[in-house]
Every structure is written in structure tokens, then in C-alpha cells.
Design a protein around this motif. Structure first.
Motif, PDB file in Angstrom:
ATOM      1  N   GLU A  64      -3.715   3.449   9.641  1.00 15.83           N
ATOM      2  CA  GLU A  64      -4.926   4.277   9.669  1.00 15.83           C
ATOM      3  C   GLU A  64      -5.691   4.141   8.365  1.00 15.83           C
ATOM      4  N   LEU A  65      -4.971   4.124   7.260  1.00 21.86           N
ATOM      5  CA  LEU A  65      -5.609   3.989   5.952  1.00 21.86           C
ATOM      6  C   LEU A  65      -6.317   2.644   5.818  1.00 21.86           C
ATOM      7  N   MET A  66      -5.687   1.576   6.280  1.00 25.40           N
ATOM      8  CA  MET A  66      -6.333   0.261   6.209  1.00 25.40           C
ATOM      9  C   MET A  66      -7.602   0.217   7.055  1.00 25.40           C
ATOM     10  N   HIS A  67      -7.587   0.866   8.210  1.00 26.81           N
ATOM     11  CA  HIS A  67      -8.801   0.926   9.035  1.00 26.81           C
ATOM     12  C   HIS A  67      -9.907   1.704   8.314  1.00 26.81           C
ATOM     13  N   ARG A  68      -9.535   2.788   7.678  1.00 23.96           N
ATOM     14  CA  ARG A  68     -10.515   3.572   6.926  1.00 23.96           C
ATOM     15  C   ARG A  68     -11.086   2.775   5.764  1.00 23.96           C
ATOM     16  N   ILE A  69     -10.216   2.058   5.058  1.00 24.37           N
ATOM     17  CA  ILE A  69     -10.671   1.229   3.944  1.00 24.37           C
ATOM     18  C   ILE A  69     -11.604   0.131   4.454  1.00 24.37           C
TER      19      ILE A  69
END
Length: 109
Positions: A64-69
Motif C-alpha cells: 500500500e505504501l509503495m502504491h501511495r509513493i
């Protein structure tokens, strides 16, 4: 693909990425630090053979964090583009290290 020990060694040698200038990038930086705290459970495994996964779904959190980044990278400009790439690469490395850890302990997904 990097082996478990190669990815672990790389992670332990890399400096933590910088924060960006916008609120979203600052939050992503904070969440990356939070994720890294969970990934540090891998250190006990490597140094002492203690396999104790984090109490949360670290891989889902990192995905999820990589998608947000990635979404932040769509709107980042100037020096923030380099920060976004650095944060994403670091999150991807944490993901790889933790996946290897789970596989080594017999709990791979």
C-alpha cells in the motif's frame, strides 16, 4: 533476484531515504520508518535465529505504501522526484527482505 542474505546486507548498509517537501511525502517518509520498525524483526532472525514475525501484515502495509509513493511521484517535481524514487526503492527492498524472512521461517505467502 537477490538472495535473502544479499537483500538483508544491502538493506542494513543503505541509509534511510530523505523526506520530501510536501505533506504527502512527509507522511510517506513517516510510514516508511514505521514499516522499517517491523522489518527489524528480521535482525533477530539473522543474528540469533529467532523467527518471530511482526504482529501486522507488513507486506500488505508495504504494498500500500509503495502504491501511495507511486501516486506522489505522479505529482512531485524537482528534487522531490529523486526522493520519491529513493523512498519507493527502499520500500521495495524492505518488502523483499521481509518476504525472504517469511520464506526462511516457513511462513512464505
Amino acid at each position: 533476484m537477490l538472495s535473502f542474505m544479499d537483500s538483508y546486507t544491502l538493506w542494513r548498509q543503505l541509509p534511510f531515504p530523505r523526506s520530501g517537501s510536501g505533506e504527502g511525502m512527509i507522511m510517506a517518509h513517516s510510514d516508511l520508518a514505521f514499516a522499517e520498525e517491523y522489518v527489524t524483526t528480521v535482525i533477530r532472525y539473522v543474528e540469533r535465529g529467532i523467527f518471530k514475525p511482526a504482529p501486522v501484515d507488513v507486506l500488505a502495509f508495504l504494498q500500500e505504501l509503495m502504491h501511495r509513493i507511486d501516486r506522489l511521484g505522479d505529482v512531485a517535481s524537482g528534487g522531490d522526484q529523486a526522493v520519491v524514487r529513493s523512498q519507493h526503492a527502499y520500500a521495495a527492498l524492505l518488502d523483499l527482505v521481509y518476504r525472504h524472512f517469511l520464506e526462511a521461517g516457513g511462513q512464505g505467502k
